[in-house]
Scaffold this motif. Structure first.
Motif, PDB file in Angstrom:
ATOM      1  N   TYR A   1      -4.194 -65.036 -15.788  1.00  0.00           N
ATOM      2  CA  TYR A   1      -3.097 -64.012 -16.828  1.00  0.00           C
ATOM      3  C   TYR A   1      -2.789 -65.092 -17.956  1.00  0.00           C
ATOM      4  CZ  TYR A   1      -5.066 -60.481 -14.597  1.00  0.00           C
ATOM      5  OH  TYR A   1      -5.136 -59.309 -14.324  1.00  0.00           O
ATOM      6  N   ARG A   2      -2.157 -65.944 -16.927  1.00  0.00           N
ATOM      7  CA  ARG A   2      -0.938 -66.762 -17.911  1.00  0.00           C
ATOM      8  C   ARG A   2      -1.365 -67.737 -19.636  1.00  0.00           C
ATOM      9  NH1 ARG A   2       0.980 -69.491 -12.668  1.00  0.00           N
ATOM     10  NH2 ARG A   2      -1.730 -70.115 -12.449  1.00  0.00           N
ATOM     11  N   LEU A   3      -2.933 -68.367 -19.287  1.00  0.00           N
ATOM     12  CA  LEU A   3      -3.518 -68.535 -20.603  1.00  0.00           C
ATOM     13  C   LEU A   3      -3.689 -67.684 -21.453  1.00  0.00           C
ATOM     14  CD1 LEU A   3      -5.497 -71.574 -17.972  1.00  0.00           C
ATOM     15  CD2 LEU A   3      -3.027 -71.633 -19.249  1.00  0.00           C
ATOM     16  N   TYR A   4      -4.333 -66.701 -21.066  1.00  0.00           N
ATOM     17  CA  TYR A   4      -4.626 -65.180 -22.315  1.00  0.00           C
ATOM     18  C   TYR A   4      -3.641 -65.655 -22.998  1.00  0.00           C
ATOM     19  CZ  TYR A   4      -8.885 -64.774 -20.467  1.00  0.00           C
ATOM     20  OH  TYR A   4      -9.885 -65.314 -19.771  1.00  0.00           O
ATOM     21  N   ASP A   5      -2.743 -66.286 -23.790  1.00  0.00           N
ATOM     22  CA  ASP A   5      -1.590 -66.390 -24.773  1.00  0.00           C
ATOM     23  C   ASP A   5      -1.626 -66.424 -26.216  1.00  0.00           C
ATOM     24  OD1 ASP A   5      -1.840 -68.711 -24.311  1.00  0.00           O
ATOM     25  OD2 ASP A   5       0.566 -69.415 -23.840  1.00  0.00           O
ATOM     26  N   ILE A   6      -3.361 -67.002 -26.799  1.00  0.00           N
ATOM     27  CA  ILE A   6      -3.467 -67.371 -27.745  1.00  0.00           C
ATOM     28  C   ILE A   6      -2.844 -68.847 -28.261  1.00  0.00           C
ATOM     29  CG2 ILE A   6      -4.363 -65.553 -28.711  1.00  0.00           C
ATOM     30  CD1 ILE A   6      -2.127 -65.457 -30.885  1.00  0.00           C
ATOM     31  N   GLN A   7      -2.829 -69.431 -27.289  1.00  0.00           N
ATOM     32  CA  GLN A   7      -2.380 -71.081 -27.480  1.00  0.00           C
ATOM     33  C   GLN A   7      -3.143 -71.809 -26.677  1.00  0.00           C
ATOM     34  OE1 GLN A   7       0.208 -72.197 -29.719  1.00  0.00           O
ATOM     35  NE2 GLN A   7       0.009 -69.733 -30.627  1.00  0.00           N
ATOM     36  N   HIS A   8      -3.832 -71.380 -25.415  1.00  0.00           N
ATOM     37  CA  HIS A   8      -4.739 -72.096 -24.459  1.00  0.00           C
ATOM     38  C   HIS A   8      -5.959 -71.832 -24.937  1.00  0.00           C
ATOM     39  CE1 HIS A   8      -0.555 -72.434 -22.631  1.00  0.00           C
ATOM     40  NE2 HIS A   8      -0.844 -73.264 -22.130  1.00  0.00           N
TER      41      HIS A   8
ATOM     42  N   GLN B   1      -0.389 -81.992 -23.309  1.00  0.00           N
ATOM     43  CA  GLN B   1      -0.560 -82.853 -21.941  1.00  0.00           C
ATOM     44  C   GLN B   1      -0.243 -81.467 -20.974  1.00  0.00           C
ATOM     45  OE1 GLN B   1       1.024 -85.579 -24.080  1.00  0.00           O
ATOM     46  NE2 GLN B   1      -1.447 -86.418 -23.549  1.00  0.00           N
ATOM     47  N   LEU B   2       1.145 -80.838 -21.839  1.00  0.00           N
ATOM     48  CA  LEU B   2       1.617 -79.562 -20.812  1.00  0.00           C
ATOM     49  C   LEU B   2       0.617 -78.194 -20.508  1.00  0.00           C
ATOM     50  CD1 LEU B   2       5.379 -79.610 -22.504  1.00  0.00           C
ATOM     51  CD2 LEU B   2       4.460 -80.379 -20.187  1.00  0.00           C
ATOM     52  N   GLN B   3      -0.344 -78.721 -22.094  1.00  0.00           N
ATOM     53  CA  GLN B   3      -1.219 -77.391 -22.439  1.00  0.00           C
ATOM     54  C   GLN B   3      -1.967 -77.881 -21.235  1.00  0.00           C
ATOM     55  OE1 GLN B   3       0.263 -75.497 -25.445  1.00  0.00           O
ATOM     56  NE2 GLN B   3      -1.614 -75.681 -25.882  1.00  0.00           N
ATOM     57  N   LEU B   4      -2.516 -78.441 -20.894  1.00  0.00           N
ATOM     58  CA  LEU B   4      -3.451 -79.419 -20.280  1.00  0.00           C
ATOM     59  C   LEU B   4      -3.337 -79.021 -18.661  1.00  0.00           C
ATOM     60  CD1 LEU B   4      -6.695 -80.364 -20.225  1.00  0.00           C
ATOM     61  CD2 LEU B   4      -5.626 -82.640 -20.142  1.00  0.00           C
ATOM     62  N   ALA B   5      -2.034 -79.204 -18.293  1.00  0.00           N
ATOM     63  CA  ALA B   5      -1.617 -79.584 -17.123  1.00  0.00           C
ATOM     64  C   ALA B   5      -1.692 -77.516 -16.744  1.00  0.00           C
ATOM     65  CB  ALA B   5      -0.431 -79.436 -16.676  1.00  0.00           C
ATOM     66  N   ASP B   6      -1.310 -76.935 -17.680  1.00  0.00           N
ATOM     67  CA  ASP B   6      -1.167 -75.555 -17.910  1.00  0.00           C
ATOM     68  C   ASP B   6      -2.288 -75.371 -16.957  1.00  0.00           C
ATOM     69  OD1 ASP B   6       1.541 -75.205 -18.351  1.00  0.00           O
ATOM     70  OD2 ASP B   6       1.017 -74.382 -20.452  1.00  0.00           O
ATOM     71  N   HIS B   7      -3.416 -75.528 -16.636  1.00  0.00           N
ATOM     72  CA  HIS B   7      -4.804 -74.809 -16.924  1.00  0.00           C
ATOM     73  C   HIS B   7      -5.251 -75.653 -14.992  1.00  0.00           C
ATOM     74  CE1 HIS B   7      -7.797 -73.547 -20.366  1.00  0.00           C
ATOM     75  NE2 HIS B   7      -6.442 -74.641 -20.749  1.00  0.00           N
TER      76      HIS B   7
END
Ligand code: B12
Ligand code: SF4
Length: 514
Positions: free
Chosen positions: A383-390, A455-461
């Motif tokens: 769910y946390r990645l469904y923010d239209i920035q990921h 890097q932060l965006q990728l690390a979120d995955h």
């Protein structure tokens, strides 16, 4: 009864560009207060989980209601619901809002008994019978319109008769000076209308409200506005001023009352062109910022998203907005299929136009048509990645490169607007804010690189995932209407459109099975 209403924590946007008051919860609070309940509201965008726990211990609420408009907040809400039940086992926990309405059963199952009820649709009308049932210790909760409980679903959701019934309980918020959008600092929010008559494939405004379009009366709006203390006002309507008459009547009433504010609103290019006189009037009343959902800079993209507008109309609309001297921001949807060349073309285009450009990532959201056509391709159900920035759909570029290009594009655009030249023009505004003790806008100017970072965006995955979103039922060649609508559509009657708008809007009527 003691009722505690909770808005969840900040999302990526809120860390930089804006932070807005939880208007929906303020309306629900007003509905609960009208029944004599003692309501407390906490906004975790500006307060901490520790503050929430303190409130639970101090107030010992009989019922706690969470607002879940955004999927990215789901894990936080489920965790807080579980914590609430641990600390106060007899407290009823319920959840409502846009996302909650589309994933109600999943929420119940993630919460493993910690959420008693999800209320679909508008909360104002359902919250009264819900709180009465809780007060009467009627644990079935199933008779309430729009309710979803472990024991099953209640009758279909009902839309409220009039948007004028409740005025938001703005006084319940303890940190009103924390709300802002750009230079409108501090900024309050207000609603003039609800719903949208268009049907873009990536959007759920029309599914949530059954494609209805309802308006508050000008008197109610102006009364509400006159009570707002903040100098900035964010008009939250999905598409502002679809009806020219409403925009003119409200505007004239504001002028008569001598209300002086600065406004931000969101609208469509074709509405802007059709109702030029309304926007001219509002410019004279203080309309300072406008967001136009352009979404794509090619006809193919516009057709794909079913925007029902041509590229040339969008460009003409931007030209008109410029002529008014309003600061315009536009949104473009980045497709995960974009390659380096496509990102470069977008960067070049954005640099050629004076508008502020926001780039979001094409994301199938439950409640949208795209969710039914694309969900099977998703690469993550976190769910946390469904923010239209990921990126949650497969990318043509390797994911690290996609984020590299995305953030590079956002950086170029950010630099264009917040670079030294631009800063010179905002320096006076920033100094004024600081003198008044308002720091939201100034802090925003320096935060970009710490929030938008590939890097932060990728690390979120790579984070461990506690809760996964379920996928929709298997696809069929056409999308069954009942998969999309949650509110009963009322056809033309419910849409309250003026003649000019009708020309632009498909008139199909779909049924509702709820
Ligand atoms: C302001 C706003 C934001 C602000 C956040 C403000 C905030 N603090 O909540 C910002 C700009 C940050 C934002 C971001 C996004 N947003 Co937004 N946002 C809005 C907007 C324009 C207004 C919200 C509002 O105040 N509405 C007015 C109040 C009265 O309505 P409400 O909040 O929906 O509350 C009613 C019901 O939902 C329900 N309800 C709400 N809470 C609760 C709680 C309980 C207990 C109950 C019973 C009922 C209930 O009852 C309320 C009264 O009827 C809406 C569009 C709209 N017009 O509503 C979109 C909207 C909510 N956003 C949406 C989306 C998709 C997003 C984004 C993903 C992308 C985007 N389009 O910008 C991001 C999410 C960011 C992320 N990282 O995940 C969608 C929601 C779709 C969904 N969940 O299915 C909407 C509907 C826009 C749209 N047309 O698609 N958003
Ligand atoms: S016009 Fe805007 S609010 Fe309406 S359906 Fe399209 S994107 Fe959603």
């Amino acid at each position: 009864m003691n009722v505690l209403l909770v808005h969840p924590g900040p999302l990526m946007y809120t860390k930089i560009y804006l932070r807005l008051e939880p208007l929906g919860l303020e309306l629900i609070a007003a509905a609960a207060q009208a029944l004599g309940h003692n309501v407390t509201l906490i906004d975790l965008q500006v307060e901490s989980h520790a503050d929430y726990v303190c409130l639970l211990r101090e107030r010992r609420p009989d019922a706690v209601g969470f607002s879940c408009n955004y999927l990215a907040n789901v894990p936080e809400i489920v965790d807080l619901a579980k914590l609430t039940k641990q600390l106060l086992p007899h407290c009823a926990v319920f959840v409502g809002g846009h996302s909650a309405s589309f994933i109600a059963n999943a929420l119940l199952s993630h919460a493993e008994g910690a959420i008693d009820c999800v209320l679909k649709g508008e909360g104002e009308s359902a919250v009264a019978p819900l709180l009465s049932a809780i007060e009467d210790r009627d644990h079935t909760l199933r008779s309430i319109p729009g309710s979803v409980t472990a024991a099953g679903e209640g009758p279909p959701v009902r839309m409220i008769d009039s948007l004028d019934h409740y005025r938001p309980a703005r006084d319940l918020l303890r940190h009103r000076r924390k709300y802002f959008i750009g230079v409108l600092d501090p900024c309050a929010s207000i609603e003039f209308t609800r719903g949208c008559p268009w049907d873009c494939s990536f959007c759920s405004a029309w599914t949530f409200y059954g494609r209805s379009y309802r308006t508050r009366t000008p008197d109610a709006i102006v009364d509400d506005l006159a009570r707002i203390r903040e100098p900035g006002v964010f008009i939250v309507d999905d598409v502002a001023f679809i009806q020219a008459k409403q925009g003119l009547v409200i505007g004239e009433a504001i002028a008569r009352r001598g209300i002086k504010k600065q406004y931000y609103l969101e609208t469509r290019g074709d509405v802007l062109l059709r109702n030029k006189e309304v926007f001219r009037l509002w410019k004279s009343l203080g309309l300072a910022y406008m967001f136009v959902g352009i979404e794509a800079i090619d006809e193919e993209g516009l057709a794909l998203y079913r925007k029902r507008i041509t590229l040339s109309k969008n460009f003409e609309a931007l030209e008109f907005a410029r002529s008014l001297g309003i600061t315009v921001a536009i949104n473009l949807i980045a497709d995960p299929a974009w390659d380096r060349r496509r990102f470069e073309v977008i960067r070049q285009w954005c640099l050629e136009i004076p508008e502020i450009v926001n780039i979001s990532v094409n994301t199938p959201y439950p409640g949208t048509e795209t969710w039914h056509t694309e969900a099977r391709r998703v690469t993550t159900r976190d769910y946390r990645l469904y923010d239209i920035q990921h990126a949650v759909l497969p990318t043509t570029l390797p994911l690290p490169e996609f984020y590299g290009e995305l953030v590079k594009t956002q950086q170029v655009l950010n630099h264009k607007h917040l670079g030294w030249t631009a800063l010179k023009s905002t320096a006076r505004i920033a100094a004024g804010h600081l003198l008044r003790g308002q720091t939201n806008f100034v802090k925003m100017l320096w935060k970009f690189n710490s929030v938008y970072n590939p890097q932060l965006q990728l690390a979120d995955h790579a984070r461990p995932v506690s809760f996964e979103m379920p996928l929709p039922p298997p696809p069929s060649s056409t999308i069954a209407p009942h998969l999309l609508y949650i509110h009963r559509t009322q056809g033309r009657v419910g849409r309250v459109l003026d003649d000019a708008t009708e020309e632009f809007v498909e008139t199909t009527r779909m049924g509702n099975t709820m």
